[in-house]
Design an enzyme around this catalytic site. Structure first.
Site, PDB file in Angstrom:
ATOM      1  N   LEU A  32       0.774  -1.308  -0.165  1.00 61.83           N
ATOM      2  CA  LEU A  32      -0.002   0.013  -0.033  1.00 61.83           C
ATOM      3  C   LEU A  32       0.930   1.193  -0.059  1.00 61.83           C
ATOM      4  O   LEU A  32       1.824   1.269   0.641  1.00 61.83           O
ATOM      5  CB  LEU A  32      -0.967   0.168   1.227  1.00 61.83           C
ATOM      6  CG  LEU A  32      -2.134  -0.914   1.291  1.00 61.83           C
ATOM      7  CD1 LEU A  32      -2.606  -1.004   2.836  1.00 61.83           C
ATOM      8  CD2 LEU A  32      -3.083  -0.779   0.108  1.00 61.83           C
ATOM      9  N   ASP A  33       0.483   2.297  -0.899  1.00 62.31           N
ATOM     10  CA  ASP A  33       1.062   3.596  -0.836  1.00 62.31           C
ATOM     11  C   ASP A  33       1.392   4.055   0.687  1.00 62.31           C
ATOM     12  O   ASP A  33       0.540   3.888   1.402  1.00 62.31           O
ATOM     13  CB  ASP A  33       0.582   4.618  -1.717  1.00 62.31           C
ATOM     14  CG  ASP A  33       0.508   4.133  -3.136  1.00 62.31           C
ATOM     15  OD1 ASP A  33       1.357   3.076  -3.609  1.00 62.31           O
ATOM     16  OD2 ASP A  33      -0.281   4.507  -3.713  1.00 62.31           O
ATOM     17  N   LYS A  34       2.565   4.797   0.718  1.00 64.91           N
ATOM     18  CA  LYS A  34       2.592   5.622   2.097  1.00 64.91           C
ATOM     19  C   LYS A  34       1.648   6.086   3.016  1.00 64.91           C
ATOM     20  O   LYS A  34       1.147   6.017   3.898  1.00 64.91           O
ATOM     21  CB  LYS A  34       3.888   6.419   2.193  1.00 64.91           C
ATOM     22  CG  LYS A  34       4.297   6.892   3.393  1.00 64.91           C
ATOM     23  CD  LYS A  34       5.631   7.913   3.122  1.00 64.91           C
ATOM     24  CE  LYS A  34       5.969   8.467   4.617  1.00 64.91           C
ATOM     25  NZ  LYS A  34       7.198   9.394   4.300  1.00 64.91           N
TER      26      LYS A  34
ATOM     27  N   HIS B 114       0.700   3.208  -8.138  1.00 64.16           N
ATOM     28  CA  HIS B 114      -0.474   4.185  -7.864  1.00 64.16           C
ATOM     29  C   HIS B 114      -1.602   4.138  -8.582  1.00 64.16           C
ATOM     30  O   HIS B 114      -2.056   5.185  -9.149  1.00 64.16           O
ATOM     31  CB  HIS B 114       0.307   5.715  -8.184  1.00 64.16           C
ATOM     32  CG  HIS B 114       1.318   6.087  -7.150  1.00 64.16           C
ATOM     33  ND1 HIS B 114       1.251   5.769  -5.891  1.00 64.16           N
ATOM     34  CD2 HIS B 114       2.479   6.578  -7.245  1.00 64.16           C
ATOM     35  CE1 HIS B 114       2.428   6.046  -5.069  1.00 64.16           C
ATOM     36  NE2 HIS B 114       3.038   6.525  -6.096  1.00 64.16           N
TER      37      HIS B 114
END
Length: 239
Positions: free
Chosen positions: A102-104, A190
């Protein structure tokens, strides 16, 4: 399996530390004190105790983590806090890894395990495991957006996305914002942010709420984790 490896795998210390436990006569195998760390044990048949307490062998560990923003999906990093930094000393294991990423700044469901085969199955492009996200969007999503997402849209860089599902839950006309869910069968870099941007809007908040048949536990606080139940593990293994 060597006795020292057995105990180290169960979290009783490094190989060097558990050798001391064995040498100090604190470990018994089948009710007999054992002082040889190289002693071979059957992890499913032999009865191993430490200070009189049974040490039950567990090969695989499965956790559900409600990932907070600001934490990166990695096992180790010199500069940023990682999802494994959330784990207590008691639960932390060197062989644990997140399933996917998962993105930051993205929150929500993340599976952490040392079962490499399960991780591979869940991430395999051939399996098309669904991943569902709650998305808050700056802009009004429309039926045309639903159609474009469902048809398999092209995003920046010329990448073509697989058909996905956009479910519009709530539209705030006054603030020009939309609450929606997006269901993907892939995981491009993303991807949701890029899809929404291609549609002329921007993502304000993103949370994964489902992976396959496993839903994020609504009772699990942000930044907390728990072991998966046997029933939840079975649900994951069905796909």
């Amino acid at each position: 399996m060597r006795l020292d490896k057995y105990l180290a795998n169960m979290g009783f210390g490094t190989r060097k530390e558990v050798k001391k436990l064995i040498k100090n006569k604190r470990v018994a195998v089948n009710e007999k004190i054992e002082t040889v760390d190289k002693r071979q044990v059957d992890e499913y048949e032999d009865y191993v105790t430490l200070d009189g307490e049974e040490v039950v062998y567990q090969k695989y560990f499965y956790y559900m983590l409600n990932k907070p923003a600001g934490v990166i999906t990695a096992t180790i990093d010199d500069f940023e806090p990682t999802v494994l930094d959330i784990f207590s000393d008691q639960d932390f294991r060197m062989d644990l890894s997140p399933v996917g990423r998962l993105d930051k700044d993205t929150e929500g469901l993340l599976i952490i395990t040392n079962d490499g085969a399960l991780s591979h199955r869940l991430l395999s492009p051939k399996k098309h495991i669904e991943k569902e996200y709650l998305v808050k969007i700056d802009g009004i999503m429309t039926s045309e957006d639903v159609r474009r997402v469902a048809s398999g849209m092209q995003i920046d860089g010329g990448e073509l996305c697989l058909p996905a599902e956009l479910i519009i839950d709530e539209v705030d006309e006054e603030n020009e914002e939309t609450t929606a869910r997006i269901v993907l069968q892939e995981g491009k870099f993303h991807q949701i942010k890029r899809m929404v941007h291609t549609l002329g809007k921007e993502v304000m908040y993103l949370q994964r709420i489902r992976m396959g048949q496993l839903y994020l536990d609504e009772q699990l606080d942000l930044g907390s984790y728990r072991e998966l139940s046997e029933e939840e593990i079975t649900r994951l293994e069905k796909r």
